[in-house]
Write a protein that holds these residues in place. Structure first.
Motif, mmCIF file in Angstrom:
data_model
loop_
_atom_site.group_PDB
_atom_site.id
_atom_site.type_symbol
_atom_site.label_atom_id
_atom_site.label_comp_id
_atom_site.label_asym_id
_atom_site.label_seq_id
_atom_site.Cartn_x
_atom_site.Cartn_y
_atom_site.Cartn_z
ATOM 1 N N UNK A 205 0.860 -1.112 -0.110
ATOM 2 C CA UNK A 205 -0.085 -0.063 -0.023
ATOM 3 C C UNK A 205 0.715 1.108 -0.064
ATOM 4 N N UNK A 206 1.896 1.060 0.939
ATOM 5 C CA UNK A 206 2.839 2.374 0.897
ATOM 6 C C UNK A 206 3.596 2.754 -0.282
ATOM 7 N N UNK A 207 3.788 1.760 -1.027
ATOM 8 C CA UNK A 207 4.528 1.883 -2.386
ATOM 9 C C UNK A 207 3.441 2.293 -3.466
ATOM 10 N N UNK A 208 2.383 1.654 -3.506
ATOM 11 C CA UNK A 208 1.385 2.255 -4.264
ATOM 12 C C UNK A 208 1.073 3.737 -4.297
ATOM 13 N N UNK A 209 0.729 4.031 -2.929
ATOM 14 C CA UNK A 209 0.226 5.446 -2.320
ATOM 15 C C UNK A 209 1.571 6.309 -2.624
ATOM 16 N N UNK A 210 2.879 5.980 -2.133
ATOM 17 C CA UNK A 210 3.989 6.664 -2.542
ATOM 18 C C UNK A 210 4.359 6.955 -3.931
ATOM 19 N N UNK A 211 3.872 6.032 -4.964
ATOM 20 C CA UNK A 211 3.957 6.301 -6.348
ATOM 21 C C UNK A 211 3.281 7.177 -6.690
ATOM 22 N N UNK A 212 1.929 7.724 -6.057
ATOM 23 C CA UNK A 212 0.941 8.541 -6.491
ATOM 24 C C UNK A 212 -0.346 8.139 -6.924
ATOM 25 N N UNK A 213 -0.687 6.899 -6.611
ATOM 26 C CA UNK A 213 -1.886 6.429 -7.136
ATOM 27 C C UNK A 213 -2.835 7.075 -6.299
ATOM 28 N N UNK A 214 -4.034 7.297 -7.115
ATOM 29 C CA UNK A 214 -5.127 8.180 -6.396
ATOM 30 C C UNK A 214 -5.952 7.354 -5.318
ATOM 31 N N UNK A 215 -6.050 5.959 -5.595
ATOM 32 C CA UNK A 215 -6.591 5.320 -4.746
ATOM 33 C C UNK A 215 -6.257 3.944 -4.719
ATOM 34 N N UNK A 216 -6.331 2.924 -3.639
ATOM 35 C CA UNK A 216 -5.906 1.777 -3.643
ATOM 36 C C UNK A 216 -7.330 0.821 -3.322
ATOM 37 N N UNK A 217 -7.580 -0.130 -3.879
ATOM 38 C CA UNK A 217 -8.686 -1.154 -3.704
ATOM 39 C C UNK A 217 -8.162 -2.118 -2.879
ATOM 40 N N UNK A 218 -8.512 -2.134 -1.571
ATOM 41 C CA UNK A 218 -7.922 -3.231 -0.506
ATOM 42 C C UNK A 218 -8.928 -4.325 -0.783
ATOM 43 N N UNK A 219 -8.549 -5.381 -1.367
ATOM 44 C CA UNK A 219 -9.354 -6.453 -1.885
ATOM 45 C C UNK A 219 -9.485 -7.697 -0.897
ATOM 46 N N UNK A 220 -10.524 -7.672 0.046
ATOM 47 C CA UNK A 220 -10.894 -8.829 0.835
ATOM 48 C C UNK A 220 -11.424 -9.985 0.433
ATOM 49 N N UNK A 221 -11.916 -9.744 -0.866
ATOM 50 C CA UNK A 221 -12.457 -10.946 -1.651
ATOM 51 C C UNK A 221 -11.395 -11.904 -1.985
ATOM 52 N N UNK A 222 -10.618 -11.280 -2.611
ATOM 53 C CA UNK A 222 -9.571 -12.058 -3.084
ATOM 54 C C UNK A 222 -8.178 -12.179 -2.735
ATOM 55 N N UNK A 223 -8.213 -11.352 -1.442
ATOM 56 C CA UNK A 223 -6.886 -11.019 -0.927
ATOM 57 C C UNK A 223 -6.892 -12.290 0.015
ATOM 58 N N UNK A 224 -5.404 -12.345 0.522
ATOM 59 C CA UNK A 224 -5.349 -13.250 1.648
ATOM 60 C C UNK A 224 -5.067 -12.763 3.129
ATOM 61 N N UNK A 225 -6.365 -11.884 3.572
ATOM 62 C CA UNK A 225 -6.289 -11.300 5.007
ATOM 63 C C UNK A 225 -7.846 -11.021 5.433
ATOM 64 N N UNK A 226 -7.808 -10.631 6.666
ATOM 65 C CA UNK A 226 -9.026 -10.600 7.156
ATOM 66 C C UNK A 226 -8.723 -9.228 7.751
ATOM 67 N N UNK A 227 -9.983 -9.009 8.831
ATOM 68 C CA UNK A 227 -10.200 -7.660 9.303
ATOM 69 C C UNK A 227 -9.095 -7.046 9.968
ATOM 70 N N UNK A 228 -8.322 -7.895 10.835
ATOM 71 C CA UNK A 228 -7.174 -7.296 11.476
ATOM 72 C C UNK A 228 -5.906 -6.786 10.651
ATOM 73 N N UNK A 229 -5.977 -7.316 9.361
ATOM 74 C CA UNK A 229 -4.957 -6.908 8.575
ATOM 75 C C UNK A 229 -5.241 -5.782 7.798
#
Length: 257
Positions: A24-48
């Motif tokens: 996330x830091x890499x994407x935001x630091x590069x200047x992307x306007x938004x990041x879609x944090x993907x709980x559907x296909x990502x390997x993480x839950x609420x704590x992460x």
């Protein structure tokens, strides 16, 4: 903390599927306007997820969480993290969209539960008027990734969503083409959604598939000609594996020369 620099319209985002705030830091630091944090296909839950949201917002990008469903409890959980928006998968009918909007709005406009000590108010440091203001600026997006979703897109948008996201891969399966996003029927369906969103004054986020610069450039030219303003590049997984593969191929070729 938790400023919302991107409020919609022209923008470039990406998808985060790994449980790593540094992505996330890499994407935001590069200047992307938004990041879609993907709980559907990502390997993480609420704590992460909350750490991914923090990392995204800390460097100035908007944090949009793709939740697993559009029910009130799930959306409440995401909103209390202080996100900038939510994305619900497989929205197919207007009632789904209306329920999503109600879950994201406080009583008077919806059914969102109120609590003065969540991350949205910096755990109670900010007064609740700031939470209400932030809530009114939320991105409430539905993923249009099936034939029924395309057919009902006008009614879905009329239910109050602020935007829709194109899901070409699932759409190609829904239309019977086993993920072949190059089929003209898939293109035509996406064009219908884009035109409907523009007519309704809503964002339409186009999901690009290329990981090579030339492929992305070609896709951008095509979509810009079609009137698209908001796009996402592929996920952190896709971009990382593509870069690793290119690096390995280059080195192997040099050894063989």
């Amino acid at each position: 903390m938790m400023a919302q620099p991107w409020t919609g319209g022209a923008g470039v985002g990406t998808w985060i599927q790994s449980p790593n705030p540094e992505a996330c830091e890499a994407a935001a630091g590069a200047g992307y306007d938004f990041c879609i944090i993907d709980m559907e296909h990502g390997t993480f839950g609420w704590d992460t997820t909350v750490h991914l949201v923090r990392a995204t917002q800390a460097l100035g990008s908007a944090a949009i969480v793709r939740v697993l469903g559009g029910d009130q409890r799930t959306l409440q959980k995401a909103l209390d993290l202080g996100v900038d928006g939510v994305l619900v998968p497989k929205v197919e009918i207007a009632q789904q969209a209306a329920d999503m909007v109600a879950a994201c709005r406080f009583p008077g406009k919806g059914i969102r539960g109120a609590c003065g000590t969540t991350r949205t108010s910096v755990h109670g440091i900010h007064d609740f008027q700031s939470v209400i203001k932030r809530g009114n600026a939320l991105h409430i997006w539905g993923l249009i990734e099936s034939g029924p979703g395309v057919q009902n897109v006008d009614a879905i948008l009329a239910a109050g969503l602020t935007g829709v996201v194109l899901g070409p891969f699932d759409l190609a399966f829904s239309l019977g083409f086993e993920g072949d996003t190059g089929r003209p029927e898939v293109w035509d369906s996406q064009q219908r959604v884009l035109k409907a969103a523009k007519s309704a004054g809503c964002d339409c986020v186009v999901s690009l598939g290329g990981t090579e610069p030339a492929a992305l450039e070609a896709e951008m030219k095509t979509w810009r000609a079609a009137g698209a303003e908001t796009v996402t590049v592929p996920s952190d997984r896709a971009m990382l594996t593509a870069a690793y593969s290119r690096g390995l191929k280059t080195c192997r070729a040099a050894f063989s020369a």
